[in-house]
Scaffold this active site. Sequence first.
Site, PDB file in Angstrom:
ATOM      1  N   ASP A 207       0.882  -1.028  -0.028  1.00  0.00           N
ATOM      2  CA  ASP A 207      -0.030   0.033   0.241  1.00  0.00           C
ATOM      3  C   ASP A 207       1.012   1.264   0.000  1.00  0.00           C
ATOM      4  O   ASP A 207       1.941   1.371   0.710  1.00  0.00           O
ATOM      5  CB  ASP A 207      -0.997   0.144   1.208  1.00  0.00           C
ATOM      6  N   GLU A 270      14.592 -15.357  -0.221  1.00  0.00           N
ATOM      7  CA  GLU A 270      15.197 -16.305   0.777  1.00  0.00           C
ATOM      8  C   GLU A 270      14.181 -17.675   0.897  1.00  0.00           C
ATOM      9  O   GLU A 270      14.622 -18.634   1.354  1.00  0.00           O
ATOM     10  CB  GLU A 270      15.521 -15.820   2.186  1.00  0.00           C
TER      11      GLU A 270
END
Length: 533
Positions: A207, A270
């Site tokens: 956002d 990751e």
Amino acid sequence: MTSTHPWWYDAVVYQVYVRSFADGMPVPGDGIGDLPGITARLPHLRDLGVDALWITPFYRSPQKDHGYDVADYEDVDPLFGDLADFDTLLATAHELGLRVIVDLVPNHTSDQHVWFQAALAAGPGSPERARYLFREGKGADGSEPPNNWSSIFGGPAWTRVPDGQWYLHLFDSSQPDLDWRNPEVGDMFEGVLRFWLDRGVDGFRVDVAHGLYKEASLRDQVLPKETKKAKGKKKSQPESMVERTLRDEPMWEQPEVHDVYRRWRKVLEEYPGDRMAVAEAWTQTAGSMAEFIRPDELHQAFNFGWLGTPWSAADFAEVITSSIAAVATAEAAPTWVLSNHDVVRHPTRYGGGPAGIARGRAATLAMLALPGSAYLYQGEELGLEQVDVPPEARQDPSWFRTGQPGRDGCRVPLPWSGSAPPYGFGGADGTQPWIPQPDDWAGLTVEAQQADPDSTLAFYRRALAVRRAVFKGVPDATTAAAEDDVLVIRRGDVTVVVNTGDRPAGLPDGEVLISSGPLPGGVLPPDTAAWLR
């Protein structure tokens, strides 16, 4: 041909506005959508043919801005369920082959967040206040705001606290902006990312991605005479790209924000499974939008230039060409979106009524042929238009700050079944939803449209199925041009034509794969699109 791209590259993503999708929890008198409601309706999304869903904020919140004022980023608001409900939703979606994207709100917190409450208690000059943008006011007694910035929701972007300081809120006063120059803020949000990634989410919608950093001086915004009318422009309406280019905006698009997304990209990489993030970045140009999706930053950014394009072949061709060119410099794919929870629904923007619905279908068919990914907003597959919500039922904070209708009209809860409100939105007790539904929606319910092969729902299902069959693995190379009032898109061996004029047009040679409406006499009527091969 099998695509070698990650799943999100050409995905169709369905936005779920959690309050208005489906009410599944047995809370008497509630009428508010929730996580169990989403889980129960996931087969609808599977049958529609989308690849993923994006869920608006469901975190703990006072709900001053319907969840975009977050009090706790690592818990579910009891209004929507609990963490176990979220885990069930995620597992069910994955079983159905659907990815799940959650909303992240990093520009501001709720004023009820523990950090802001600590900042109020600690006072001026404290480490607690340094997490937000507190400043002394102007004038002899500090009674004037620190600068001339306006809130997106109307009025000044500053509120004064009892000890005399002011805090910045680019949205509602209940949403204080964080100071991203404070390293504690970045560390906290890395923890939030990992919390949800560890639970198994597939991505994040970010956002106000362009707003985290402000110019350090917090100087006044320069407002040239020709752009003063744009001051305080509502987030609920698409902005003219030309108008934004003219504006001085020290609160948006600061270069330091890109370091945040480089850090996030490393975190996402990751984790297995092509985890992703998409930016809500209302940028000034297509080029500045592309800066958010460089190879070491976010994966996608919403293309608001497409959303704001009027019903015009020439304008459509221009925004397609410029958008594709801009993202090519970032080695990324474009996104396409026509509606969301902040803007007037696109059939209404295109004129409303039968013409607006026809144009909406045609624009959707054009969008689904373009390279990259497409984002759909809940209810557009039913042909829902903007609702004129009665003033007494409006709940958007911008309504209370400006007196303007705001965004409630695109957030009316979905009609699922039955002939009268609440149209199967909740349980069998007939509890009415949090925003009233129109009395004339009986023909627009999922139940009614499933039985009609000519319905908008049937059209969306066909379009998504044909898109998957025709364009999966097809190279991105695409051209778009206006031939009089007809938009002509060419991608691979498929030609897409959209008639934006008021007279029938000829159809190119080829097999018609799908059209947004009838093609009587082998011609392309006004407000109609077709794919041919």
